[in-house]
Design an enzyme around this catalytic site. Structure first.
Site, PDB file in Angstrom:
ATOM      1  N   SER A  14       0.835  -1.219   0.000  1.00 35.43           N
ATOM      2  CA  SER A  14       0.000   0.000   0.000  1.00 35.43           C
ATOM      3  C   SER A  14       0.863   1.260   0.000  1.00 35.43           C
ATOM      4  O   SER A  14       0.531   2.245  -0.666  1.00 35.43           O
ATOM      5  CB  SER A  14      -0.996   0.004   1.165  1.00 35.43           C
ATOM      6  OG  SER A  14      -0.339   0.126   2.407  1.00 35.43           O
ATOM      7  N   HIS A 105       8.893   2.755   9.423  1.00 35.70           N
ATOM      8  CA  HIS A 105       8.627   1.846  10.546  1.00 35.70           C
ATOM      9  C   HIS A 105       7.361   2.323  11.273  1.00 35.70           C
ATOM     10  O   HIS A 105       7.192   3.521  11.485  1.00 35.70           O
ATOM     11  CB  HIS A 105       9.823   1.852  11.510  1.00 35.70           C
ATOM     12  CG  HIS A 105       9.701   0.848  12.608  1.00 35.70           C
ATOM     13  ND1 HIS A 105       9.901  -0.501  12.389  1.00 35.70           N
ATOM     14  CD2 HIS A 105       9.372   0.988  13.910  1.00 35.70           C
ATOM     15  CE1 HIS A 105       9.705  -1.137  13.542  1.00 35.70           C
ATOM     16  NE2 HIS A 105       9.389  -0.258  14.471  1.00 35.70           N
TER      17      HIS A 105
END
Length: 192
Positions: A14, A105
Site C-alpha cells: 500500500s 517503521h
C-alpha cells in the site's frame, strides 16, 4: 534527467502504491522498478497496474550474488525505498548506495524497533505497554534493523478503546500521507 526510484516490498504494497501514484506524472522523479522477495506479493500487481517493471529475487540472489546491486546500478537508481520489505539489507547493497536507502517503521523509533518488530507485533507491543501515543518513523538504513538515522517522525494519540486495527489504521494514514513527500524532499536535496 528525472531522479530514479526503486521500491522494495514483500507484501501488499500500500505504501508502494502511494509512492507510485505520487510520482506517476512527476516532472522530476519516477519509480522505475519494484523488487520483491515474494513471488505472491500483491505489490507485483500494483506495479503492473502502473506499468512499472518488477524483479523477483530469492535469498541466494540477494545475499550471495551482486545481481540486485548490478541491476540497480544499471538502472541508475538515485533512491531505494523500502515499503514493507522484511529482509536485512546486505553489505554490498549498503556500500553501493550509501545514504540512499530509506525505510518506514510503524512506531516512534528507537522504541519498538529491531529484529522481529514489524506489522502487528509492533502495534501489539505498543498497546501492551499502554503508550499514550504512537506514530511512524522514516529513517535511513544501516546494517541493523531500525537503527539508521531518523529523517522524519509523525505522531498520533492513542485513545482509550483503540485496538490493534485502529493503531494500524492511524499509522497507515500517516504513512500514506508522509512517505511520498519525504521521498520527494530527499530527492530534491540530492545533487543532480
Amino acid at each position: 534527467m528525472k531522479k530514479r526510484i526503486a521500491i522494495f516490498a514483500s507484501g501488499s504494497g500500500s505504501n508502494a502504491q502511494k509512492i507510485m501514484e505520487h510520482f506517476k506524472k512527476h516532472i522530476d522523479a519516477e519509480v522505475v522498478i519494484v523488487l520483491t522477495n515474494n513471488p505472491e506479493a500483491y505489490v507485483l500487481q500494483r506495479a503492473d497496474n502502473f506499468e512499472i517493471p518488477s524483479h523477483i529475487f530469492d535469498k541466494h540472489e540477494f545475499y550471495k550474488t551482486n545481481n540486485v546491486v548490478d541491476l540497480l546500478k544499471n538502472l541508475q537508481i538515485d533512491l531505494i525505498v523500502l515499503a514493507g520489505f522484511m529482509w536485512l539489507i546486505p553489505q554490498n547493497l549498503l556500500k553501493a548506495f550509501p545514504n540512499k536507502i530509506i525505510n518506514i517503521h510503524p512506531a516512534l523509533l528507537p522504541k519498538y524497533g529491531g529484529k522481529g518488530m514489524y506489522g502487528d507485533r509492533v502495534h501489539q507491543a505498543i498497546l501492551d505497554a499502554h503508550e499514550e501515543e504512537s506514530g511512524i518513523t522514516i529513517h535511513f538504513i544501516d546494517e541493523h534493523f531500525d537503527e539508521g538515522e531518523i529523517i522524519h517522525q509523525s505522531r498520533f494519540k492513542i485513545e482509550p478503546g483503540d485496538d490493534l486495527e485502529m493503531l494500524k489504521f492511524k499509522g497507515q494514514q500517516l504513512e500514506h500521507l508522509h512517505y511520498p513527500k519525504v521521498v520527494e524532499q530527499l530527492l530534491k536535496k540530492m545533487k543532480s
